[in-house]
Design a protein around this motif. Structure first.
Motif, PDB file in Angstrom:
ATOM      1  N   ASP A  14       0.884  -1.166   0.000  1.00 58.06           N
ATOM      2  CA  ASP A  14       0.000   0.000   0.000  1.00 58.06           C
ATOM      3  C   ASP A  14       0.920   1.214   0.000  1.00 58.06           C
ATOM      4  O   ASP A  14       2.088   1.128   0.360  1.00 58.06           O
ATOM      5  CB  ASP A  14      -0.870  -0.033   1.277  1.00 58.06           C
ATOM      6  N   ALA A  15       0.388   2.354  -0.434  1.00 57.13           N
ATOM      7  CA  ALA A  15       1.221   3.555  -0.484  1.00 57.13           C
ATOM      8  C   ALA A  15       1.555   4.032   0.931  1.00 57.13           C
ATOM      9  O   ALA A  15       0.691   3.999   1.815  1.00 57.13           O
ATOM     10  CB  ALA A  15       0.477   4.653  -1.230  1.00 57.13           C
ATOM     11  N   ALA A  16       2.801   4.450   1.115  1.00 54.79           N
ATOM     12  CA  ALA A  16       3.243   4.898   2.442  1.00 54.79           C
ATOM     13  C   ALA A  16       2.352   6.011   2.977  1.00 54.79           C
ATOM     14  O   ALA A  16       1.998   6.018   4.158  1.00 54.79           O
ATOM     15  CB  ALA A  16       4.696   5.348   2.389  1.00 54.79           C
ATOM     16  N   GLU A  17       1.924   6.939   2.097  1.00 54.75           N
ATOM     17  CA  GLU A  17       1.109   8.061   2.619  1.00 54.75           C
ATOM     18  C   GLU A  17      -0.237   7.576   3.144  1.00 54.75           C
ATOM     19  O   GLU A  17      -0.770   8.126   4.092  1.00 54.75           O
ATOM     20  CB  GLU A  17       0.941   9.183   1.582  1.00 54.75           C
ATOM     21  N   ASN A  18      -0.797   6.511   2.526  1.00 54.75           N
ATOM     22  CA  ASN A  18      -2.054   5.947   3.046  1.00 54.75           C
ATOM     23  C   ASN A  18      -1.846   5.379   4.443  1.00 54.75           C
ATOM     24  O   ASN A  18      -2.640   5.604   5.354  1.00 54.75           O
ATOM     25  CB  ASN A  18      -2.549   4.799   2.155  1.00 54.75           C
ATOM     26  N   ILE A  19      -0.757   4.614   4.580  1.00 55.88           N
ATOM     27  CA  ILE A  19      -0.491   3.967   5.862  1.00 55.88           C
ATOM     28  C   ILE A  19      -0.242   5.010   6.943  1.00 55.88           C
ATOM     29  O   ILE A  19      -0.776   4.917   8.052  1.00 55.88           O
ATOM     30  CB  ILE A  19       0.725   3.028   5.725  1.00 55.88           C
ATOM     31  N   LEU A  20       0.556   6.025   6.600  1.00 55.66           N
ATOM     32  CA  LEU A  20       0.895   7.028   7.614  1.00 55.66           C
ATOM     33  C   LEU A  20      -0.331   7.851   7.990  1.00 55.66           C
ATOM     34  O   LEU A  20      -0.529   8.186   9.160  1.00 55.66           O
ATOM     35  CB  LEU A  20       2.041   7.916   7.114  1.00 55.66           C
ATOM     36  N   GLU A  21      -1.202   8.141   7.016  1.00 51.15           N
ATOM     37  CA  GLU A  21      -2.442   8.853   7.322  1.00 51.15           C
ATOM     38  C   GLU A  21      -3.347   7.972   8.193  1.00 51.15           C
ATOM     39  O   GLU A  21      -3.952   8.448   9.164  1.00 51.15           O
ATOM     40  CB  GLU A  21      -3.161   9.252   6.028  1.00 51.15           C
ATOM     41  N   ASN A  22      -3.417   6.678   7.877  1.00 48.77           N
ATOM     42  CA  ASN A  22      -4.212   5.762   8.711  1.00 48.77           C
ATOM     43  C   ASN A  22      -3.674   5.716  10.134  1.00 48.77           C
ATOM     44  O   ASN A  22      -4.431   5.646  11.103  1.00 48.77           O
ATOM     45  CB  ASN A  22      -4.192   4.350   8.112  1.00 48.77           C
ATOM     46  N   ARG A  23      -2.356   5.755  10.269  1.00 46.63           N
ATOM     47  CA  ARG A  23      -1.774   5.741  11.619  1.00 46.63           C
ATOM     48  C   ARG A  23      -2.106   7.023  12.378  1.00 46.63           C
ATOM     49  O   ARG A  23      -2.359   6.978  13.576  1.00 46.63           O
ATOM     50  CB  ARG A  23      -0.253   5.568  11.528  1.00 46.63           C
ATOM     51  N   ARG A  24      -2.103   8.152  11.657  1.00 51.95           N
ATOM     52  CA  ARG A  24      -2.482   9.402  12.339  1.00 51.95           C
ATOM     53  C   ARG A  24      -3.912   9.294  12.860  1.00 51.95           C
ATOM     54  O   ARG A  24      -4.215   9.694  13.982  1.00 51.95           O
ATOM     55  CB  ARG A  24      -2.342  10.595  11.383  1.00 51.95           C
ATOM     56  N   ARG A  25      -4.800   8.744  12.021  1.00 52.48           N
ATOM     57  CA  ARG A  25      -6.199   8.591  12.452  1.00 52.48           C
ATOM     58  C   ARG A  25      -6.298   7.625  13.635  1.00 52.48           C
ATOM     59  O   ARG A  25      -7.067   7.837  14.564  1.00 52.48           O
ATOM     60  CB  ARG A  25      -7.044   8.049  11.293  1.00 52.48           C
ATOM     61  N   PHE A  26      -5.533   6.562  13.553  1.00 50.80           N
ATOM     62  CA  PHE A  26      -5.531   5.546  14.614  1.00 50.80           C
ATOM     63  C   PHE A  26      -5.063   6.151  15.929  1.00 50.80           C
ATOM     64  O   PHE A  26      -5.701   5.983  16.981  1.00 50.80           O
ATOM     65  CB  PHE A  26      -4.605   4.412  14.159  1.00 50.80           C
ATOM     66  N   LEU A  27      -3.975   6.909  15.887  1.00 51.33           N
ATOM     67  CA  LEU A  27      -3.435   7.488  17.127  1.00 51.33           C
ATOM     68  C   LEU A  27      -4.388   8.511  17.737  1.00 51.33           C
ATOM     69  O   LEU A  27      -4.397   8.715  18.943  1.00 51.33           O
ATOM     70  CB  LEU A  27      -2.064   8.115  16.871  1.00 51.33           C
ATOM     71  N   LYS A  28      -5.220   9.134  16.877  1.00 52.65           N
ATOM     72  CA  LYS A  28      -6.191  10.112  17.398  1.00 52.65           C
ATOM     73  C   LYS A  28      -7.243   9.454  18.289  1.00 52.65           C
ATOM     74  O   LYS A  28      -7.947  10.140  19.037  1.00 52.65           O
ATOM     75  CB  LYS A  28      -6.902  10.806  16.223  1.00 52.65           C
ATOM     76  N   LEU A  29      -7.382   8.138  18.182  1.00 56.15           N
ATOM     77  CA  LEU A  29      -8.351   7.430  19.028  1.00 56.15           C
ATOM     78  C   LEU A  29      -7.950   7.483  20.494  1.00 56.15           C
ATOM     79  O   LEU A  29      -8.769   7.266  21.374  1.00 56.15           O
ATOM     80  CB  LEU A  29      -8.440   5.959  18.612  1.00 56.15           C
ATOM     81  N   PHE A  30      -6.673   7.751  20.733  1.00 54.78           N
ATOM     82  CA  PHE A  30      -6.174   7.750  22.105  1.00 54.78           C
ATOM     83  C   PHE A  30      -6.042   9.188  22.581  1.00 54.78           C
ATOM     84  O   PHE A  30      -5.292   9.960  21.994  1.00 54.78           O
ATOM     85  CB  PHE A  30      -4.816   7.039  22.176  1.00 54.78           C
ATOM     86  N   PRO A  31      -6.764   9.550  23.637  1.00 54.98           N
ATOM     87  CA  PRO A  31      -6.706  10.935  24.121  1.00 54.98           C
ATOM     88  C   PRO A  31      -5.292  11.290  24.566  1.00 54.98           C
ATOM     89  O   PRO A  31      -4.611  10.473  25.183  1.00 54.98           O
ATOM     90  CB  PRO A  31      -7.665  10.935  25.318  1.00 54.98           C
TER      91      PRO A  31
END
Ligand SMILES: [Zn+2]
Length: 247
Positions: A14-31
């Motif tokens: 998968d494209a690195a930018e997709n993965i890194l954007e998904n990780r940003r969204r994932f980390l936002k789940l944690f206050p």
């Protein structure tokens, strides 16, 4: 397909930018502010200890220093230890007494080599954690219903695991389905972990491709596969771990 879901790793697929954007969204789940600590997983037994948030980094995407290992331990608040899987077994370990925690990647090779023993040992060495105090979550993985292996793996497990017969269900000639979830659970118990504090997700990644990525199910048919990420961390200094397990 990885691009239509929350793919959190698998830089070849998968494209690195997709993965890194998904990780940003994932980390936002944690206050609050969290730093993700990962590694380039090798199906081995090396363990990475993360000192603090500055020391944490994904360390597996080719940007900066790549760290090769299959388990990450820490006791630092706001560090998320993360492992990536698509059929392999993710284990999250937390110790309420010392605040130490670990994320472990155990496919058949890692299970065979006893990677979870190395993680527990390192938690003891670094933080004074004892197996009898920890709580463990074993996440979704290819389960005994689907995970078929061949002769070499079968023979290896029979040599190394006294209870191999309880892990292997013969299928066709020279093949068997293997229960890696039970194998890891057995290893934890033999280390001294209380069976009552081991929680296994009753979900098979190969059966439930609607929920999870499955390397074995999807690689051949779709050509590429995303990765789940399982993370564990602690919010505060009071010794209480907080854990999450999210695909
Ligand atoms: Zn299954």
């Amino acid at each position: 397909m990885p691009e239509n879901a929350l793919n959190l790793a698998g830089f070849h697929e998968d494209a690195a930018e997709n993965i890194l954007e998904n990780r940003r969204r994932f980390l936002k789940l944690f206050p609050g502010e969290w730093a993700l600590a990962g590694c380039w997983q090798m199906h081995g037994v090396d363990v990475r200890a993360v000192k603090d948030r500055d020391d944490a980094k994904p360390a597996e995407d080719g940007t900066g220093e790549t760290i090769y290992c299959d388990a990450i331990v820490s006791n630092a608040p706001h560090v998320l230890a993360g492992v990536k899987t698509a059929d392999c077994v993710p284990l999250l370990i937390g110790d309420q007494r010392t605040g130490a925690f670990a994320a472990v990647h155990a496919g058949w090779r890692g299970t065979f080599a006893g990677v979870v023993f190395y993680a527990l040992e390192r938690m003891g060495h670094e933080y004074g954690a004892r197996p009898e105090d920890v709580t463990v979550a074993i996440g979704p993985a290819a389960a005994a219903c689907c995970y078929e292996v061949g002769g070499e793996v079968i023979e290896g497990f029979k040599e190394r695991f006294a209870d191999a017969d309880s892990l292997l269900t013969p299928t066709r000639d020279g093949h068997a389905c293997i229960d890696l979830l039970k194998a890891n659970r057995d290893q934890l118990i033999s280390s001294g972990v209380d069976p009552k504090r081991i929680y296994t997700a009753p979900l098979c990644t190969m059966c439930r491709t609607d929920l999870f990525f499955s390397y074995r199910r999807e690689k051949k048919t779709l050509g590429k596969v995303g990765r789940l990420m399982s993370v564990v961390g602690r919010t505060t200094d009071d010794g209480r771990p907080a854990s999450e397990d999210i695909e």
